[in-house]
Design a protein around this motif. Structure first.
Motif, mmCIF file in Angstrom:
data_model
loop_
_atom_site.group_PDB
_atom_site.id
_atom_site.type_symbol
_atom_site.label_atom_id
_atom_site.label_comp_id
_atom_site.label_asym_id
_atom_site.label_seq_id
_atom_site.Cartn_x
_atom_site.Cartn_y
_atom_site.Cartn_z
ATOM 1 N N HIS A 16 61.280 41.907 -0.406
ATOM 2 C CA HIS A 16 60.095 42.752 -0.207
ATOM 3 C C HIS A 16 60.350 44.105 0.480
ATOM 4 O O HIS A 16 59.466 44.944 0.486
ATOM 5 N N ASP A 29 55.361 37.200 5.532
ATOM 6 C CA ASP A 29 56.602 37.440 6.283
ATOM 7 C C ASP A 29 56.255 38.252 7.532
ATOM 8 O O ASP A 29 55.320 39.056 7.524
ATOM 9 N N VAL A 30 57.003 38.059 8.619
ATOM 10 C CA VAL A 30 56.687 38.759 9.872
ATOM 11 C C VAL A 30 56.890 40.271 9.754
ATOM 12 O O VAL A 30 56.324 41.053 10.508
ATOM 13 N N HIS A 31 57.720 40.663 8.779
ATOM 14 C CA HIS A 31 57.955 42.093 8.554
ATOM 15 C C HIS A 31 57.052 42.617 7.441
ATOM 16 O O HIS A 31 56.762 41.891 6.488
ATOM 17 N N ASP A 61 59.671 33.930 8.994
ATOM 18 C CA ASP A 61 60.223 34.469 10.245
ATOM 19 C C ASP A 61 59.140 34.800 11.279
ATOM 20 O O ASP A 61 59.457 35.314 12.355
ATOM 21 N N GLY A 67 61.900 36.058 4.241
ATOM 22 C CA GLY A 67 62.716 35.855 5.439
ATOM 23 C C GLY A 67 62.563 34.470 6.060
ATOM 24 O O GLY A 67 61.909 33.585 5.506
ATOM 25 N N TYR A 86 64.894 32.896 9.698
ATOM 26 C CA TYR A 86 66.303 32.963 10.114
ATOM 27 C C TYR A 86 66.733 31.889 11.102
ATOM 28 O O TYR A 86 67.896 31.829 11.475
HETATM 29 ZN ZN LIG Z 1 61.084 39.215 7.429
#
Ligand SMILES: [Zn+2]
Length: 329
Positions: free
Chosen positions: A132, A169-171, A256, A298, A300
């Motif tokens: 993404h 996703d956290v981002h 994430d 993500g 991790y």
């Molecule tokens: Zn991410």
């Protein structure tokens, strides 16, 4: 059992051939963790660890719909001088990186084609490298080709109907947002930590031109928990769902935001991912005949990633229609 009652999980071993330098968090073990968690004790899904991929030329053809040919060429060159990097140190390149990136994109393209042709109703694609952050002409944030965007593009073109990409996703998915920024037919909804990498994703980023209003961002402060994260996603689904009436939902499923993640800084648990997944299922059933393609982004912490992906896939199973256990184990 009807095909529409089954959640398919697909992956491909070529994706293990992208091996970043030591210390990089986007490791092949992530995929093993996700597939291991889904294989353990089975579940109400079908697991294909080596799913069929389209021919390379077909995958590359679809990649060129959204990415510049120069990105493909520069990746080929980076592989020739591997170990190397592409567009900066975040994107290390090994001998198998092109093969892995083509497999991830190929899984996205094939699943989108299967969905369009009615052979697939709901699926989770265990893909890596993630996608993404990848923009038209630039690899970025561990991503080379934008897998979720490719899937959305295949469906939108084939059906000439709106598709919604939902990204938890956290981002922020800067790549996806930018690729569809002026498009009225592919919506983008993101819930993410902000301010944070990659810097985009403010609430006033809503698209432009014909695409104005089809992008919706929910920037959240560090430390957001299940309730905060899921409430934002639910509000966005309500808003963009009724606006776009998407014929299918594509999910950028990054895990994430989990409390155990070393990068994310959020406090989401498996229960939060279940709640968000149920909200996505409900939106898909309301607007898109229940059609969902979810793609791994993500995540991790290997343990948290496996548990979260399993919770997500289990929640993708159609409510009230849980088929018999069919998972490989
Ligand atoms: Zn991410």
């Amino acid at each position: 059992m009807k095909a529409s009652d089954i959640v398919e999980v697909r992956s491909h071993p070529d994706q293990l051939r992208h091996v970043p330098r030591p210390g990089h968090p986007e490791v092949p073990a992530r995929l093993r963790s996700v597939l291991g968690a889904l294989a353990a004790n089975g579940g109400p899904w079908e697991l294909e660890q080596e799913a069929v991929l389209p021919p390379d030329d077909d995958i590359l053809g679809v990649i060129r719909w959204l990415h510049e040919p120069s990105l493909i060429l520069r990746l080929v060159e980076a592989v020739e001088r591997a170990p190397s990097t592409l567009d900066g140190p975040d994107n290390p390149v090994s001998e198998g990186t092109l093969r892995a990136a083509l497999a991830a994109a190929g899984l996205a393209v094939q699943a989108a084609l299967d969905l369009v042709n009615g052979r697939l109703h709901r699926a989770f694609l265990a893909v890596r490298p993630p996608g993404h952050h990848a923009e038209a002409d630039r690899a970025m944030g561990f991503c080379f080709f934008n897998n979720a965007a490719l899937a959305a593009e295949v469906i939108a073109r084939a059906w000439q109907a709106p598709v919604l990409v939902v990204d938890f996703d956290v981002h922020h998915g800067n790549g996806t947002q930018r690729l569809f920024w002026e498009r009225p037919d592919v919506g983008y909804l993101s819930v993410h930590r902000y301010p944070f990498y990659p810097g985009t994703g403010a609430a006033d980023e809503v698209g432009e031109g014909a695409g104005r209003g089809a992008t919706r961002n929910f920037p959240l402060a560090v430390g957001a928990d299940d309730a905060v994260y899921a409430s934002a996603l639910e509000a966005g689904l309500e808003e963009l769902g009724s606006r776009l009436k998407p014929a299918a939902i594509v999910v950028s499923a990054g895990f994430d935001a989990h409390a155990g993640d070393p990068l994310g800084g959020m406090e989401v648990t498996e229960a939060g991912f279940e709640r968000m997944t149920r909200a996505i299922v409900q939106a898909a059933e309301t607007w898109g005949g229940g059609r969902i393609l979810s793609l791994l982004e993500g995540g991790y912490d290997l343990q948290a990633l496996g548990r979260s992906a399993r919770a997500h896939v289990a929640s993708l199973v159609i409510p009230g229609e849980r088929p018999a256990v069919t998972g490989a184990s």
